[in-house]
Design a protein around this motif. Structure first.
Motif, PDB file in Angstrom:
ATOM      1  N   SER A 231       0.817  -1.212   0.000  1.00 10.20           N
ATOM      2  CA  SER A 231       0.000   0.000   0.000  1.00 10.20           C
ATOM      3  C   SER A 231       0.850   1.261   0.000  1.00 10.20           C
ATOM      4  O   SER A 231       0.475   2.281  -0.590  1.00 10.20           O
ATOM      5  CB  SER A 231      -0.929   0.009   1.216  1.00 10.20           C
ATOM      6  N   PHE A 232       2.006   1.209   0.664  1.00  9.32           N
ATOM      7  CA  PHE A 232       2.858   2.393   0.743  1.00  9.32           C
ATOM      8  C   PHE A 232       3.793   2.522  -0.464  1.00  9.32           C
ATOM      9  O   PHE A 232       4.114   3.637  -0.895  1.00  9.32           O
ATOM     10  CB  PHE A 232       3.682   2.360   2.033  1.00  9.32           C
ATOM     11  N   VAL A 233       4.233   1.388  -0.998  1.00  9.08           N
ATOM     12  CA  VAL A 233       5.141   1.447  -2.155  1.00  9.08           C
ATOM     13  C   VAL A 233       4.384   1.867  -3.404  1.00  9.08           C
ATOM     14  O   VAL A 233       4.872   2.663  -4.210  1.00  9.08           O
ATOM     15  CB  VAL A 233       5.830   0.076  -2.364  1.00  9.08           C
ATOM     16  N   ARG A 234       3.167   1.345  -3.569  1.00  9.73           N
ATOM     17  CA  ARG A 234       2.373   1.653  -4.757  1.00  9.73           C
ATOM     18  C   ARG A 234       2.072   3.157  -4.827  1.00  9.73           C
ATOM     19  O   ARG A 234       1.601   3.764  -3.872  1.00  9.73           O
ATOM     20  CB  ARG A 234       1.071   0.861  -4.752  1.00  9.73           C
ATOM     21  N   GLY A 235       2.381   3.761  -5.964  1.00 10.87           N
ATOM     22  CA  GLY A 235       2.109   5.175  -6.152  1.00 10.87           C
ATOM     23  C   GLY A 235       3.139   6.095  -5.546  1.00 10.87           C
ATOM     24  O   GLY A 235       2.922   7.314  -5.471  1.00 10.87           O
ATOM     25  N   SER A 236       4.281   5.555  -5.100  1.00 12.55           N
ATOM     26  CA  SER A 236       5.326   6.378  -4.487  1.00 12.55           C
ATOM     27  C   SER A 236       6.674   6.042  -5.103  1.00 12.55           C
ATOM     28  O   SER A 236       6.815   5.082  -5.859  1.00 12.55           O
ATOM     29  CB  SER A 236       5.385   6.146  -2.977  1.00 12.55           C
ATOM     30  N   THR A 237       7.671   6.834  -4.754  1.00 15.12           N
ATOM     31  CA  THR A 237       9.045   6.554  -5.205  1.00 15.12           C
ATOM     32  C   THR A 237       9.841   5.798  -4.142  1.00 15.12           C
ATOM     33  O   THR A 237      11.054   5.646  -4.259  1.00 15.12           O
ATOM     34  CB  THR A 237       9.769   7.872  -5.529  1.00 15.12           C
ATOM     35  N   LEU A 238       9.149   5.314  -3.126  1.00 16.47           N
ATOM     36  CA  LEU A 238       9.818   4.605  -2.039  1.00 16.47           C
ATOM     37  C   LEU A 238      10.427   3.286  -2.510  1.00 16.47           C
ATOM     38  O   LEU A 238       9.883   2.609  -3.390  1.00 16.47           O
ATOM     39  CB  LEU A 238       8.835   4.313  -0.912  1.00 16.47           C
ATOM     40  N   LEU A 239      11.523   2.920  -1.870  1.00 16.89           N
ATOM     41  CA  LEU A 239      12.124   1.603  -2.066  1.00 16.89           C
ATOM     42  C   LEU A 239      11.910   0.785  -0.792  1.00 16.89           C
ATOM     43  O   LEU A 239      11.911   1.329   0.303  1.00 16.89           O
ATOM     44  CB  LEU A 239      13.626   1.724  -2.322  1.00 16.89           C
ATOM     45  N   THR A 240      11.741  -0.522  -0.971  1.00 19.72           N
ATOM     46  CA  THR A 240      11.729  -1.404   0.195  1.00 19.72           C
ATOM     47  C   THR A 240      12.634  -2.587  -0.097  1.00 19.72           C
ATOM     48  O   THR A 240      12.562  -3.196  -1.176  1.00 19.72           O
ATOM     49  CB  THR A 240      10.306  -1.866   0.555  1.00 19.72           C
ATOM     50  N   THR A 241      13.507  -2.885   0.827  1.00 23.18           N
ATOM     51  CA  THR A 241      14.477  -3.965   0.659  1.00 23.18           C
ATOM     52  C   THR A 241      14.088  -5.109   1.590  1.00 23.18           C
ATOM     53  O   THR A 241      14.221  -5.002   2.816  1.00 23.18           O
ATOM     54  CB  THR A 241      15.900  -3.466   0.978  1.00 23.18           C
ATOM     55  N   VAL A 242      13.601  -6.178   0.981  1.00 25.76           N
ATOM     56  CA  VAL A 242      13.008  -7.275   1.743  1.00 25.76           C
ATOM     57  C   VAL A 242      13.368  -8.601   1.086  1.00 25.76           C
ATOM     58  O   VAL A 242      13.922  -8.638  -0.017  1.00 25.76           O
ATOM     59  CB  VAL A 242      11.477  -7.108   1.828  1.00 25.76           C
ATOM     60  N   PRO A 243      13.054  -9.741   1.735  1.00 24.10           N
ATOM     61  CA  PRO A 243      13.385 -11.042   1.141  1.00 24.10           C
ATOM     62  C   PRO A 243      12.769 -11.230  -0.248  1.00 24.10           C
ATOM     63  O   PRO A 243      11.610 -10.881  -0.486  1.00 24.10           O
ATOM     64  CB  PRO A 243      12.800 -12.037   2.156  1.00 24.10           C
ATOM     65  N   ARG A 244      13.560 -11.800  -1.147  1.00 25.93           N
ATOM     66  CA  ARG A 244      13.143 -11.989  -2.543  1.00 25.93           C
ATOM     67  C   ARG A 244      11.882 -12.841  -2.660  1.00 25.93           C
ATOM     68  O   ARG A 244      11.064 -12.659  -3.574  1.00 25.93           O
ATOM     69  CB  ARG A 244      14.278 -12.654  -3.327  1.00 25.93           C
ATOM     70  N   LEU A 245      11.685 -13.803  -1.751  1.00 26.45           N
ATOM     71  CA  LEU A 245      10.542 -14.701  -1.850  1.00 26.45           C
ATOM     72  C   LEU A 245       9.199 -13.986  -1.756  1.00 26.45           C
ATOM     73  O   LEU A 245       8.174 -14.540  -2.155  1.00 26.45           O
ATOM     74  CB  LEU A 245      10.625 -15.782  -0.760  1.00 26.45           C
ATOM     75  N   LEU A 246       9.196 -12.765  -1.267  1.00 23.45           N
ATOM     76  CA  LEU A 246       7.948 -12.007  -1.225  1.00 23.45           C
ATOM     77  C   LEU A 246       7.446 -11.664  -2.624  1.00 23.45           C
ATOM     78  O   LEU A 246       6.292 -11.273  -2.795  1.00 23.45           O
ATOM     79  CB  LEU A 246       8.127 -10.734  -0.399  1.00 23.45           C
ATOM     80  N   SER A 247       8.308 -11.830  -3.630  1.00 25.81           N
ATOM     81  CA  SER A 247       7.884 -11.598  -5.017  1.00 25.81           C
ATOM     82  C   SER A 247       6.895 -12.664  -5.484  1.00 25.81           C
ATOM     83  O   SER A 247       6.243 -12.496  -6.516  1.00 25.81           O
ATOM     84  CB  SER A 247       9.093 -11.584  -5.955  1.00 25.81           C
ATOM     85  N   GLN A 248       6.775 -13.774  -4.726  1.00 21.47           N
ATOM     86  CA  GLN A 248       5.852 -14.836  -5.108  1.00 21.47           C
ATOM     87  C   GLN A 248       4.438 -14.596  -4.604  1.00 21.47           C
ATOM     88  O   GLN A 248       3.506 -15.263  -5.048  1.00 21.47           O
ATOM     89  CB  GLN A 248       6.362 -16.189  -4.586  1.00 21.47           C
ATOM     90  N   ASN A 249       4.273 -13.676  -3.657  1.00 19.83           N
ATOM     91  CA  ASN A 249       2.929 -13.458  -3.130  1.00 19.83           C
ATOM     92  C   ASN A 249       2.673 -11.976  -2.852  1.00 19.83           C
ATOM     93  O   ASN A 249       2.108 -11.265  -3.665  1.00 19.83           O
ATOM     94  CB  ASN A 249       2.673 -14.313  -1.886  1.00 19.83           C
TER      95      ASN A 249
END
Length: 299
Positions: A231-249
Motif C-alpha cells: 500500500s505504501f510502495v504503490r504510487g510512491s518513489t519509495l524503495l523497500t528492501t526485503v526477502p526476494r521470496l515475497l515476489s511470489q505473493n
C-alpha cells in the motif's frame, strides 16, 4: 472418593486451553465447544485435582500455582497419548489435533498457506494455529506454547533441534510507474525507503546488518509488518528492501532488483523440542514443510 481414572485427554486439553488463552471464552473458541461445556468440565477437573485451578483477577482469570504445574504434566501426557494412538504406521487422515506453529509474517505468508492446503487434503482433522514467533525463546517450545517454530533465529538449547530450510536473498522492490530501478549504490542511498520494524522497536536483520556496516539509508516510513508494504510502495518513489521470496505473493505486482551493494542473506530454520523428534505425526509436518521449502528454492 475421587477416581483419578476419570481423567481423560479431553480434560487435559481443556486445562491447557484455559491456561494458554487465559479465559473460559478463549478456551471454548479454541476447543470448538460452548462456554458452559468448558465450565462444566473445569468443575469436574477441579474435583479430580482438589484445586480451584483458576481464580478471578480483575475481569479475567489466572491459573493457580498448582494449575501451572499441572499444565506442564498435561502437555507431556497429551504427547504420550498421541504417540500411543499412532504407535503403528501413521495415517494423517485419522489425526485429530490443533497444531501450533510460531512464525512471523514473512515465513507465515510464504510457507504456511501451502501447508494449510496440504492439511485440508491429507489431514482434514488437524486445525492449524499460527502465532507470532517474535524472537523465539526456549520456553516457547519447553512450555509447549507451540509445537514448531519457523524463524531465522533459532534459540540455543541442548533440548531444542533445528533444520535449515532455505536461505533467501534481499531484493529492492519499487513501483515502476513512479521511478526507475536503483542500479547504483548512490541512487539507492539517495532514495527514500520504507522498512519493517517489529514491536518493540526491533528492525529486520538486514537493517541491523546495514547499520553495523555503515550503510545509512533514509527511512521515510516504518511499518510493523510486511503486509503493509504494498500500500505504501504503490504510487510512491519509495524503495523497500526485503526477502526476494515475497515476489511470489505479497509483492508479486512490483518489479525488483538485487541490492546494489553486497549484503547479508536471510537463513530460515525449522525448530522443535527434542521430545517430538521421533513422533511420527510431528515428523510428518516437518517433512511437509521441508518439501514446501524445496519448492520455494526452485523459483
Amino acid at each position: 472418593m475421587v477416581d483419578y481414572t476419570d481423567l481423560d485427554g479431553h480434560l487435559l486439553k481443556l486445562l491447557v486451553a484455559v491456561v494458554e488463552t487465559g479465559s473460559i471464552t478463549g478456551a471454548a473458541q479454541r476447543l470448538g465447544v460452548t462456554q458452559s461445556a468448558v465450565s462444566h468440565l473445569l468443575g469436574k477437573l477441579r474435583v479430580i485435582t482438589g484445586d480451584p485451578l483458576f481464580v478471578k483477577s480483575g475481569r479475567g482469570i489466572v491459573a493457580t500455582a498448582h494449575a501451572e504445574q499441572l499444565v506442564i504434566k498435561a502437555r507431556a501426557l497429551l504427547v504420550e497419548m498421541e504417540a500411543f494412538a499412532f504407535l503403528g504406521e501413521f495415517d494423517p487422515g485419522t489425526w485429530r489435533c490443533t497444531f501450533t506453529i510460531a512464525a512471523n509474517d514473512f515465513q507465515r505468508d510464504v510457507m504456511l498457506p501451502a501447508l494449510a492446503s496440504q492439511l485440508r487434503e491429507k489431514a482434514p482433522g488437524v486445525v492449524l494455529r499460527v502465532i507470532p514467533s517474535n524472537i523465539p525463546s526456549l520456553d516457547m517450545l519447553r512450555q509447549e506454547n507451540c509445537q514448531l517454530v519457523i524463524s531465522p533465529r533459532p534459540p540455543d538449547g541442548a533440548d531444542v533441534m533445528q533444520k535449515r530450510l532455505f536461505e533467501d536473498h534481499y531484493h529492492v522492490f519499487f513501483d515502476r510507474e513512479q521511478r526507475a530501478a536503483p542500479i547504483t549504490l548512490a541512487d539507492y542511498l539517495s532514495s527514500e525507503h520504507i522498512t519493517v520494524v517489529y514491536e518493540p522497536h526491533r528492525s529486520i536483520d538486514l537493517d541491523q546488518w546495514m547499520e553495523t556496516h555503515g550503510i545509512s539509508r533514509k527511512f521515510r516510513i516504518m511499518v510493523p509488518g510486511f503486509a503493509a508494504l504494498p500500500s505504501f510502495v504503490r504510487g510512491s518513489t519509495l524503495l523497500t528492501t526485503v526477502p526476494r521470496l515475497l515476489s511470489q505473493n505479497l509483492l508479486k505486482d512490483f518489479p525488483h532488483v538485487t541490492v546494489p551493494t553486497p549484503c547479508t542473506t536471510l537463513p530460515m530454520y525449522l525448530i522443535w523440542h527434542k521430545r517430538y523428534h521421533n513422533d511420527s505425526a510431528h515428523r510428518w509436518i516437518r517433512d511437509a514443510l521441508v518439501a514446501i521449502s524445496a519448492r520455494l528454492k526452485e523459483h
